[in-house]
Design an enzyme around this catalytic site. Sequence first.
Site, short mmCIF file in Angstrom:
data_model
loop_
_atom_site.label_atom_id
_atom_site.label_comp_id
_atom_site.label_asym_id
_atom_site.label_seq_id
_atom_site.Cartn_x
_atom_site.Cartn_y
_atom_site.Cartn_z
N LYS A 38 3.88 6.04 10.52
CA LYS A 38 5.29 5.65 10.62
C LYS A 38 5.60 4.67 11.75
O LYS A 38 6.68 4.06 11.77
CB LYS A 38 6.18 6.89 10.82
CG LYS A 38 6.28 7.77 9.60
CD LYS A 38 7.23 7.18 8.58
CE LYS A 38 7.07 7.79 7.21
NZ LYS A 38 6.65 6.88 6.18
N PRO A 59 -0.12 9.21 14.64
CA PRO A 59 -0.41 8.27 13.55
C PRO A 59 -0.53 8.90 12.17
O PRO A 59 -0.59 8.18 11.17
CB PRO A 59 -1.75 7.65 13.96
CG PRO A 59 -2.39 8.66 14.85
CD PRO A 59 -1.26 9.34 15.56
N TYR A 103 -6.67 11.81 2.97
CA TYR A 103 -6.39 12.62 4.16
C TYR A 103 -7.07 13.96 3.94
O TYR A 103 -6.80 14.63 2.94
CB TYR A 103 -4.89 12.88 4.30
CG TYR A 103 -4.07 11.71 4.80
CD1 TYR A 103 -3.60 10.73 3.93
CD2 TYR A 103 -3.73 11.61 6.15
CE1 TYR A 103 -2.82 9.67 4.39
CE2 TYR A 103 -2.94 10.56 6.62
CZ TYR A 103 -2.49 9.59 5.74
OH TYR A 103 -1.73 8.56 6.20
N HIS A 146 -0.72 0.56 -2.81
CA HIS A 146 -1.25 1.87 -3.20
C HIS A 146 -0.12 2.73 -3.76
O HIS A 146 0.86 2.99 -3.08
CB HIS A 146 -1.84 2.62 -2.00
CG HIS A 146 -3.14 2.06 -1.54
ND1 HIS A 146 -3.92 2.67 -0.60
CD2 HIS A 146 -3.79 0.93 -1.89
CE1 HIS A 146 -5.01 1.95 -0.39
NE2 HIS A 146 -4.95 0.88 -1.15
N TYR A 192 6.56 9.67 2.81
CA TYR A 192 5.44 8.78 3.10
C TYR A 192 5.76 7.33 2.73
O TYR A 192 5.49 6.42 3.52
CB TYR A 192 4.19 9.27 2.35
CG TYR A 192 2.92 8.66 2.90
CD1 TYR A 192 2.32 9.18 4.04
CD2 TYR A 192 2.33 7.55 2.29
CE1 TYR A 192 1.17 8.62 4.56
CE2 TYR A 192 1.18 6.99 2.81
CZ TYR A 192 0.60 7.52 3.95
OH TYR A 192 -0.53 6.94 4.47
C1 PHB Z 1 -4.88 3.08 9.09
O1 PHB Z 1 -5.33 2.53 8.07
O2 PHB Z 1 -5.10 2.61 10.22
C2 PHB Z 1 -4.08 4.31 8.99
C3 PHB Z 1 -3.78 4.82 7.74
C4 PHB Z 1 -3.02 5.98 7.64
C5 PHB Z 1 -2.59 6.61 8.79
C6 PHB Z 1 -2.87 6.10 10.04
C7 PHB Z 1 -3.63 4.94 10.14
O3 PHB Z 1 -1.87 7.74 8.67
#
Ligand code: PHB
Length: 394
Positions: free
Chosen positions: A300, A296, A204, A75, A388
Amino acid sequence: MMQTRTQVGIVGAGPAGLMLGHLLHLRGIDSFIIENRSEEHVVERVRAGVLEQSTVDLMHEVGLGGRLAAHGMRHEGLYLAFGGARHRIPMAELTGGRAITIYGQNEVVRDLIAARTGTGRPLRFEVEEAGVRDLASLTPSIRFRSGGRLHEVACDFIAGCDGSHGICRPSMPADRVHVYERTYPFAWLGVLVDAAPSSDELVYSLHDRGFALFSMRSPHVTRLYLQCEPDEDIARWPDDRIWAELTTRLQTSDGWAPRAGPITQKSITRMRSVVVEPMDHGRLFLAGDAAHIVPPTGAKGLNLAMADVWRLARALEAFYRSGDETLLREYSGRALQRAWRAQRFSWWMTSALHRAAADNDFDYRRQLADLEYLVSSRAAMTSLAENYVGTPME
Ligand code: PHB
Ligand code: APR
């Protein structure tokens, strides 16, 4: 008691312990890995799925990039959604081509276990009563029970890769360790869904009703999360309530929404930040979740674990090659520097995108203004993007 010897005793067969074992193997250093859960449990448990560029690079460098190249989903951007609109952050463009790859942690673990098995070096699952001894001496050891017998492995070094509930960190003298900790007043309810992802990239979202996240595991599986109460009872979340909430929080006015499908797994993840200082004691070195936990939101956790063991393997290699302990002595300080940087970023992402009960309307408007600034400033987007996608391990 069965007695054996190894160079590095590794407690825990999560991503940290398994990758450390593999890195050491590639340098001709022997290790003995013990794990208290079953192989099936370690592989199947649902965990994170975002690999930073440096984690992807490491998997390739150690010869384990095959399935990742075939099935990982690269991505080059991500979306922030708020106020009804989605805004793309072009991460690769802002970072000189660095990107993230979606590849489940359980796939990473599967690859690492296959590699370990191929080396014939010891990896024991379902051990009981694991303990570490004589950490401050030159001859530390690991004891455990397996197959009804007590085992002792004499080691030169011990790597505590046993996660947030392990035994290594509590074996360090309490007066030599400082634990920095923060809990967040919310949790994530996560679901795995049998549905093709309706966006090519992660979304997000900050909504009046709280945070939500659209992610994926494969071209057929969508992964979704929504902010809930820290003590949430999952029984209060039947599928239709989950879909109603996810749709409300994620859909944008351009008509985008996550595609629904059968929910195959549901779980609640509590959110906290923990840092243990120092990350070493005598000949014990902590790595991964045993030393630090991040919420989460910044994705990271797995990546920090990989950066730790990369650093630790390099330090052990230097020791075995020339007896030089400089890198071992520097390990804790350097690893902590990276861990704190990840803590800061994870805390910031979390604070920017979640609604806390103690916050009022002012705070929400301030959060929206913060995000509005972010997506309108190349400098601010670059800051998010470089954190990120992650910095190189060195
Ligand atoms: C996930 O795909 O499990 C995932 C993706 C982004 C995050 C946390 C978990 O910030
Ligand atoms: N004896 C042996 N093994 C143990 C013990 C013990 N007493 N206690 C815990 N373990 C094992 C756990 O069962 C687990 O398999 O140690 C392993 C630690 O693995 P992880 O929890 O996956 O931690 P780590 O390898 O540091 O990886 C960090 O995992 O928790 C996620 O989000 C986190 O993605 C991050 C990554």
